[in-house]
Design a protein around this motif. Structure first.
Motif, mmCIF file in Angstrom:
data_model
loop_
_atom_site.group_PDB
_atom_site.id
_atom_site.type_symbol
_atom_site.label_atom_id
_atom_site.label_comp_id
_atom_site.label_asym_id
_atom_site.label_seq_id
_atom_site.Cartn_x
_atom_site.Cartn_y
_atom_site.Cartn_z
ATOM 1 N N MET A 156 0.832 -1.204 0.000
ATOM 2 C CA MET A 156 0.000 0.000 0.000
ATOM 3 C C MET A 156 0.868 1.257 0.000
ATOM 4 N N VAL A 157 1.881 1.275 0.886
ATOM 5 C CA VAL A 157 2.777 2.437 0.972
ATOM 6 C C VAL A 157 3.493 2.649 -0.357
ATOM 7 N N PHE A 158 4.034 1.592 -0.921
ATOM 8 C CA PHE A 158 4.754 1.643 -2.194
ATOM 9 C C PHE A 158 3.851 2.206 -3.298
ATOM 10 N N THR A 159 2.611 1.726 -3.353
ATOM 11 C CA THR A 159 1.674 2.155 -4.392
ATOM 12 C C THR A 159 1.326 3.631 -4.264
ATOM 13 N N LEU A 160 1.137 4.101 -3.028
ATOM 14 C CA LEU A 160 0.734 5.494 -2.819
ATOM 15 C C LEU A 160 1.896 6.465 -3.006
ATOM 16 N N VAL A 161 3.096 6.041 -2.598
ATOM 17 C CA VAL A 161 4.249 6.949 -2.649
ATOM 18 C C VAL A 161 4.838 7.030 -4.050
ATOM 19 N N TRP A 162 4.829 5.917 -4.775
ATOM 20 C CA TRP A 162 5.439 5.880 -6.112
ATOM 21 C C TRP A 162 4.372 5.546 -7.137
ATOM 22 N N GLN A 163 3.716 6.558 -7.660
ATOM 23 C CA GLN A 163 2.610 6.362 -8.585
ATOM 24 C C GLN A 163 3.071 6.637 -10.012
ATOM 25 N N ILE A 344 -2.553 -3.175 -2.847
ATOM 26 C CA ILE A 344 -2.920 -2.316 -3.983
ATOM 27 C C ILE A 344 -4.377 -1.877 -3.874
ATOM 28 N N LEU A 345 -5.246 -2.822 -3.501
ATOM 29 C CA LEU A 345 -6.660 -2.480 -3.291
ATOM 30 C C LEU A 345 -6.812 -1.446 -2.170
ATOM 31 N N LEU A 346 -6.056 -1.629 -1.090
ATOM 32 C CA LEU A 346 -6.129 -0.704 0.037
ATOM 33 C C LEU A 346 -5.660 0.689 -0.372
ATOM 34 N N ALA A 347 -4.589 0.741 -1.173
ATOM 35 C CA ALA A 347 -4.099 2.035 -1.664
ATOM 36 C C ALA A 347 -5.137 2.715 -2.546
ATOM 37 N N ALA A 348 -5.771 1.938 -3.431
ATOM 38 C CA ALA A 348 -6.790 2.504 -4.311
ATOM 39 C C ALA A 348 -8.016 2.960 -3.524
ATOM 40 N N LEU A 349 -8.304 2.268 -2.408
ATOM 41 C CA LEU A 349 -9.421 2.705 -1.563
ATOM 42 C C LEU A 349 -9.188 4.131 -1.072
ATOM 43 N N TYR A 350 -7.923 4.434 -0.742
ATOM 44 C CA TYR A 350 -7.620 5.796 -0.303
ATOM 45 C C TYR A 350 -7.541 6.772 -1.477
ATOM 46 N N ASN A 351 -6.716 6.440 -2.472
ATOM 47 C CA ASN A 351 -6.508 7.336 -3.612
ATOM 48 C C ASN A 351 -6.528 6.523 -4.899
ATOM 49 N N PRO A 352 -7.486 6.792 -5.803
ATOM 50 C CA PRO A 352 -8.286 8.010 -5.891
ATOM 51 C C PRO A 352 -9.690 7.916 -5.304
ATOM 52 N N ILE A 353 -10.109 6.734 -4.785
ATOM 53 C CA ILE A 353 -11.538 6.555 -4.489
ATOM 54 C C ILE A 353 -11.968 7.389 -3.284
#
Length: 397
Positions: A156-163, A344-353
């Motif tokens: 999740m951290v990786f997905t949000l920090v490095w988009q 990845i799902l958790l990251a998408a739950l935060y951003n952009p959803i």
């Protein structure tokens, strides 16, 4: 003469796939990650067409392939259920409702502003509840121990920090390596056998065709200077080079259609706004663009061209997937990959959803109510869609 029982059973299977995928095509708002949540409810929880492990493996495969991941998951489930025809029917059912809606937008509602409608905002909140439910359910099954929970959080951290366009692919590879190192000597339950009703020779032809079209279409475009070939090339290339979900295709399409003078930037952005208002895959934005460029036939060519790489890749990969996923080496790798998918799902739950939907206390209240309706009251997703749209229109305007 009576109808062959096998033919009747095949027809019933295709009809069921068509009805379920069309229902999803009419109700799946919120983008590709939300679609995986809707699929999980309809295909896995309600109908049990795949077990949780097989579904997670299929999601991992489609995250790794270029193209619209949610559409590929839907096509893959259709293929497993009803062969090549099943895959086509699943794709048509999921895609056609939004294609029709966007063609009508292009013909009748050009430039109409929908972004500030209360019911549209309500549907964004529906996506929050759907994805949260998917994370909750998949997380319980795919991250049962501290190691995989930690891996999911790091993903999740990786997905949000490095988009970037390739960050999810790199993440999947790294998670597989970590899973392989951590679980290579651990006994894990064998993956259930996936019956893939497609011959490997057919799969190989699809993979060759995918690469061949990617190479030949640009050459034909230069040699013929024919507008329909140019249209097919632009959309096929865009569909072939997308990693990370439907939103990533926007800059690719904009570079293809705006500088060419096929469509103005204002009309491009208006069409994207309309695409956010309809259910189904974001790649159906191609139907709007095709209509603006060459009318209804342009919509057909653009839509088929942008989805064709996804279809060829999933048909080409699935027949080999059993051997790969059942390998002892791959067992550990997939445990890591599946944990990363949860992240990845958790990251998408935060951003952009979450960031685009939860803008006030009222938004948060509606999201929690919808989440409770899904998790605790076990109401079907179409009820959540209706309640979310009504709640947005009545209370959040």
């Amino acid at each position: 003469m009576g109808i062959d029982p096998k033919s009747k059973a095949k027809f019933r299977t295709l009809l069921e796939v068509g009805l379920v995928s069309t229902k999803l095509g009419l109700t799946s708002f919120g983008g590709p990650v939300a679609h995986l949540g809707y699929f999980h409810v309809e295909y896995i929880q309600k109908r049990k067409w795949l077990d949780e492990r097989s579904y997670a493996d299929l999601v991992a495969l489609c995250q790794f392939l270029p193209g619209p991941a949610s559409s590929q998951v839907g096509i893959g489930i259709g293929l497993l259920r009803g062969g090549l025809l099943g895959g086509m029917v699943a794709w048509l059912g999921f895609t056609l409702p939004s294609v029709i809606a966007l063609v009508l937008f292009a013909l009748l509602l050009k430039g109409f502003e929908l972004g500030n409608s209360g019911w549209i905002h309500g549907l964004k909140i529906v996506a929050v509840a759907i994805v949260a439910q998917a994370v909750w359910s998949m997380g319980q099954k795919l991250t049962p121990d501290r190691t995989r929970q930690t891996l999911a959080i790091l993903a999740m951290v990786f997905t949000l920090v490095w988009q970037t366009a390739f960050s999810q692919v790199i993440l999947i590879v790294l998670a597989g390596i970590v899973g392989l190192l951590l679980y290579r000597n651990k006994e894990v339950p064998l993956a259930s056998e996936l019956h893939v009703p497609i011959k490997r020779a057919v799969a190989a032809v699809c993979l060759i065709l995918f690469a061949g079209l990617l190479f030949v279409l640009p050459i034909l475009r230069q040699l013929t200077d024919y507008s329909w070939v140019a249209l097919a090339d632009s959309f096929y290339r865009s569909g072939s080079l997308v990693f990370g979900g439907g939103h990533v295709v926007l800059p690719l399409l904009e570079r293809e259609v705006v500088p060419m003078g096929w469509i103005s930037k204002q009309d491009f952005l208006a069409g994207y706004g309309a695409t956010q208002a309809v259910p189904g895959p974001l790649f159906t934005f191609s139907a709007y663009l095709g209509t603006m460029i060459h009318g209804v036939w342009g919509a057909a060519v653009a839509t088929v061209a942008i989805f064709l790489p996804a279809f060829l890749l999933i048909v080409g990969a699935l027949p080999f997937w059993n051997s790969v996923r059942k390998s002892p080496v791959m067992q550990g790798a997939l445990m890591g990959v599946n944990a990363a998918v949860v992240g990845i799902l958790l990251a998408a739950l935060y951003n952009p959803i979450w960031t685009s939907a939860i803008l006030s206390t009222g938004d948060f209240v509606l999201a929690i109510v919808l989440f409770g309706m899904l998790i605790f009251w076990k109401l079907p997703p179409w009820v959540i869609v209706i309640v979310g749209a009504l709640g947005g229109e009545l209370f959040l305007k």
